[in-house]
Design an enzyme around this catalytic site. Structure first.
Site, PDB file in Angstrom:
ATOM      1  N   ARG A   1       9.521  23.356  31.656  1.00 22.23           N
ATOM      2  CA  ARG A   1       8.223  23.240  32.335  1.00 22.23           C
ATOM      3  C   ARG A   1       7.782  24.530  33.021  1.00 22.23           C
ATOM      4  NH1 ARG A   1       9.764  18.018  35.618  1.00 22.23           N
ATOM      5  NH2 ARG A   1      11.835  18.818  35.121  1.00 22.23           N
TER       6      ARG A   1
ATOM      7  N   GLY B   1      23.616  17.406  29.648  1.00 27.01           N
ATOM      8  CA  GLY B   1      23.462  16.761  30.956  1.00 27.01           C
ATOM      9  C   GLY B   1      24.303  17.390  32.057  1.00 27.01           C
TER      10      GLY B   1
ATOM     11  N   GLU C   1      18.308   7.159  38.399  1.00 27.23           N
ATOM     12  CA  GLU C   1      17.312   8.158  38.007  1.00 27.23           C
ATOM     13  C   GLU C   1      15.946   7.484  37.876  1.00 27.23           C
ATOM     14  OE1 GLU C   1      17.753  11.537  37.808  1.00 27.23           O
ATOM     15  OE2 GLU C   1      19.670  10.998  38.691  1.00 27.23           O
TER      16      GLU C   1
ATOM     17  N   TYR D   1      -0.317  67.892  47.314  1.00 32.60           N
ATOM     18  CA  TYR D   1       0.799  67.378  46.525  1.00 32.60           C
ATOM     19  C   TYR D   1       2.011  68.292  46.719  1.00 32.60           C
ATOM     20  CZ  TYR D   1       4.050  66.505  42.815  1.00 32.60           C
ATOM     21  OH  TYR D   1       5.207  66.252  42.143  1.00 32.60           O
TER      22      TYR D   1
ATOM     23  N   ASN E   1       4.619  72.358  40.232  1.00 36.66           N
ATOM     24  CA  ASN E   1       6.068  72.305  39.992  1.00 36.66           C
ATOM     25  C   ASN E   1       6.406  72.084  38.524  1.00 36.66           C
ATOM     26  OD1 ASN E   1       5.011  69.710  40.051  1.00 36.66           O
ATOM     27  ND2 ASN E   1       6.934  68.804  40.728  1.00 36.66           N
TER      28      ASN E   1
HETATM   29  C1  UD1 Z   1      18.726  16.050  39.011  1.00 37.82           C
HETATM   30  C2  UD1 Z   1      19.485  14.780  39.381  1.00 37.82           C
HETATM   31  C3  UD1 Z   1      18.602  13.925  40.277  1.00 37.82           C
HETATM   32  C4  UD1 Z   1      18.216  14.722  41.498  1.00 37.82           C
HETATM   33  C5  UD1 Z   1      17.531  16.021  41.091  1.00 37.82           C
HETATM   34  C6  UD1 Z   1      17.336  16.893  42.308  1.00 37.82           C
HETATM   35  C7  UD1 Z   1      20.985  14.292  37.506  1.00 37.82           C
HETATM   36  C8  UD1 Z   1      21.209  13.430  36.333  1.00 37.82           C
HETATM   37  N1  UD1 Z   1      19.850  14.065  38.185  1.00 37.82           N
HETATM   38  O1  UD1 Z   1      17.595  15.694  38.219  1.00 37.82           O
HETATM   39  O2  UD1 Z   1      19.280  12.738  40.674  1.00 37.82           O
HETATM   40  O3  UD1 Z   1      17.373  13.941  42.312  1.00 37.82           O
HETATM   41  O4  UD1 Z   1      18.348  16.766  40.169  1.00 37.82           O
HETATM   42  O5  UD1 Z   1      16.710  18.088  41.951  1.00 37.82           O
HETATM   43  O6  UD1 Z   1      21.804  15.111  37.823  1.00 37.82           O
HETATM   44  N2  UD1 Z   1      21.663  21.556  33.938  1.00 37.82           N
HETATM   45  C9  UD1 Z   1      22.691  22.127  33.197  1.00 37.82           C
HETATM   46  N3  UD1 Z   1      23.059  21.546  32.039  1.00 37.82           N
HETATM   47  C10 UD1 Z   1      22.492  20.418  31.568  1.00 37.82           C
HETATM   48  C11 UD1 Z   1      21.446  19.818  32.315  1.00 37.82           C
HETATM   49  C12 UD1 Z   1      21.043  20.422  33.501  1.00 37.82           C
HETATM   50  O7  UD1 Z   1      23.243  23.146  33.590  1.00 37.82           O
HETATM   51  O8  UD1 Z   1      22.908  19.945  30.509  1.00 37.82           O
HETATM   52  C13 UD1 Z   1      21.257  22.193  35.185  1.00 37.82           C
HETATM   53  C14 UD1 Z   1      19.810  22.671  35.141  1.00 37.82           C
HETATM   54  O9  UD1 Z   1      19.756  24.033  34.697  1.00 37.82           O
HETATM   55  C15 UD1 Z   1      19.378  22.533  36.603  1.00 37.82           C
HETATM   56  C16 UD1 Z   1      20.239  21.407  37.135  1.00 37.82           C
HETATM   57  O10 UD1 Z   1      21.319  21.254  36.224  1.00 37.82           O
HETATM   58  O11 UD1 Z   1      19.657  23.707  37.344  1.00 37.82           O
HETATM   59  C17 UD1 Z   1      19.482  20.103  37.282  1.00 37.82           C
HETATM   60  O12 UD1 Z   1      18.946  19.703  36.050  1.00 37.82           O
HETATM   61  P1  UD1 Z   1      17.522  19.074  35.939  1.00 37.82           P
HETATM   62  O13 UD1 Z   1      17.261  18.760  34.511  1.00 37.82           O
HETATM   63  O14 UD1 Z   1      16.529  19.907  36.666  1.00 37.82           O
HETATM   64  O15 UD1 Z   1      17.760  17.685  36.720  1.00 37.82           O
HETATM   65  P2  UD1 Z   1      16.662  16.777  37.405  1.00 37.82           P
HETATM   66  O16 UD1 Z   1      15.950  16.005  36.368  1.00 37.82           O
HETATM   67  O17 UD1 Z   1      15.886  17.610  38.350  1.00 37.82           O
END
Ligand code: UD1
Ligand code: CA
Length: 453
Positions: A15, A77, A154, A365, A385
């Site tokens: 996004r 995830g 979630e 300058y 210069n």
């Molecule tokens: C997540 C939480 C949610 C919380 C919210 C707060 C989960 C399932 N949900 O949702 O409960 O309220 O954050 O901001 O955790 N990332 C990885 N690998 C992955 C997926 C994500 O490294 O496979 C990292 C992303 O880069 C990011 C962070 O984890 O920095 C969170 O991921 P994002 O997809 O933003 O989670 P939210 O939907 O915001």
């Protein structure tokens, strides 16, 4: 007790609509990742692990040696992301702090409190929550009658009643390491999204009959996560306010803080006044009692005490004390102005030292030059210069008077106490205490043109 953080930064950040990995977008001049690591450092004892995936190369390059990286490929995830750190961390830490790379406002003190909460917890998880009217897509916290946490739901999977819950999952956790590695393997694949959610670890602890503690936070601002550039702009404003407040509390005056842009890490001494529309960037250190701005940009610059800088641009420069600059002056890399130097409008100085008391009032300058104490640089003076290929040095002694519109054709030395008449074009060294004038332009040889490329 060993405490290690795992920072999740593998997600795509779709996004943001950007070629840059989300965690490298800047807030107050530093990548979000920098802010997250800064907070982590305050709460942990070991080098952090950063989980990288999308844009792994750029993120790893930015981190250098500040953190160890593990690759998550594909990204299945947040639970799956934490699992990638097990091979390097299992058996090496007592507690694991997990946070997300897109929350640059989260404070070190908050993570510290979270770690303290977990140290007293008989169960395996403590987590940060916030009570807010605007849910922003965060997971909802389901509490048990005894006040411990039952589950995180979630948003997409929540019932209408659960959607009403005001307590939200911030995305900061402290786990008992031993329990965590086992639990990660038990997290089921989410049937709807096909991902492994870290948030499902909470229910596993509850099934094990172990308490999960929630630590509600007061400061909602800290919990802003960046998913779009609208959030990025919100975070920027909040971070700027936070940084400016720190300076105000340390004795810096700002008549209009909302129009002052100070990057994280800039230092400013007390009784310095920062006027509106002033930008302080990079490795900049500023002493006491200065007046900066309005309308000034200062980057990677050292400023002593009691200087005045009005409507000017300074980059990679050094100012000692009582320097008076501007309006409309420009210092480039390597400009060094001694005590009591005066530099008026439309001057530019680069790679040059102006010793104490040098005056350079208007339209000059000065490049690749050393200028002795109390020398006066007349209006329109130029150090020529550059001969088209190389830069050459100009050395001017102390107490010299350079007349208006003098062209100093480098390499050139002008002895102390010398004087040049207005409009002089000086091509040969001038001895001490000598007056030189004139030299109108005249043809002296035929040039051979370089062939066009
Ligand atoms: C997540 C939480 C949610 C919380 C919210 C707060 C989960 C399932 N949900 O949702 O409960 O309220 O954050 O901001 O955790 N990332 C990885 N690998 C992955 C997926 C994500 O490294 O496979 C990292 C992303 O880069 C990011 C962070 O984890 O920095 C969170 O991921 P994002 O997809 O933003 O989670 P939210 O939907 O915001
Ligand atoms: Ca998020």
């Amino acid at each position: 007790m060993k405490v290690t953080a795992i920072l999740l930064a593998a997600g795509q950040g779709t996004r943001m609509k950007s070629n840059l990995p989300k965690v490298l977008h800047a807030v107050a001049g530093k990548p979000m990742l920098w802010h997250a690591l800064n907070a982590i450092q305050a709460a942990t004892t070991e080098k952090p692990i950063v989980v990288v995936g999308h844009g792994a190369e750029a993120v790893t390059e930015y981190l250098e040696t500040s953190a160890q990286t593990v690759l998550q490929e594909p990204q299945l995830g947040t639970g799956h992301a934490v699992m990638q750190a097990e091979p390097v961390l299992n058996g090496k830490t007592d507690l694991v702090v997990v946070c997300y790379g897109d929350m640059p406002l989260l404070r070190g003190e908050t993570l510290q409190k979270l770690v303290e909460t977990q140290k007293k917890n008989l169960g395996p998880i403590s987590m940060l929550t916030v009570v807010a009217d605007d849910p922003r897509g965060f997971g909802r916290i389901i509490r048990k009658a005894d006040g411990t946490v039952a589950a995180i739901v979630e948003e997409y999977g929540a019932t209408p009643e659960q959607l009403q819950i005001k307590e939200l999952n911030v995305g900061g956790y402290c786990f008992d390491a031993k329990w965590l590695w086992g639990a990660l393997k038990r997290i089921p694949k989410n049937p709807k999204k096909g991902e492994y959610y870290l948030t499902d670890a909470i229910e596993l602890a509850v099934q094990d009959g172990l308490p999960v503690l929630a630590m509600p936070m007061d400061d909602r601002e800290e919990t802003i996560g960046v998913n779009t550039r609208i959030h990025l702009a919100e975070v920027e404003v909040a971070m700027r306010r936070r940084i400016n407040c720190e300076h105000l509390l340390n004795g810096v005056t700002m008549p209009d803080p909302a129009s002052v842009y100070i990057e994280a890490g800039v230092k400013i001494g007390k009784d310095t006044v920062v006027m509106p529309n002033t930008y302080l960037h990079g490795k900049t250190n500023i002493g006491e009692g200065n007046l900066l701005g309005p309308n000034t940009i200062i980057r990677d610059t050292q400023i002593g005490d009691s200087c005045k800088v009005l409507a000017s641009v300074l980059e990679g420069a050094v100012l000692e004390d009582d320097v008076d600059m501007g309006p409309f002056a420009r210092l480039r890399k390597g400009a060094h102005l001694g005590n009591h130097v005066h530099m008026g409008n439309f001057g530019e100085v680069k790679d040059s030292h102006l010793a104490d008391g040098v005056k350079m009032g208007h339209f000059s300058y000065i490049g690749n030059a050393q200028i002795g104490a109390n020398t006066n640089i007349g209006a329109g003076t130029i150090t020529c210069n550059y001969d088209g290929e190389k830069k050459h040095a100009t050395e001017i002694g102390a107490d010299v008077f350079i007349g208006s519109d003098t062209m100093l054709v480098a390499p050139l030395k002008i002895g102390a106490g010398a004087r040049t008449g207005a409009g002089a074009i000086v091509t040969k060294d001038v001895a001490e205490d000598t007056l030189v004038v004139g030299m109108p332009a005249r043809a002296i040889k035929k040039l051979t043109r370089k062939p066009q490329k």
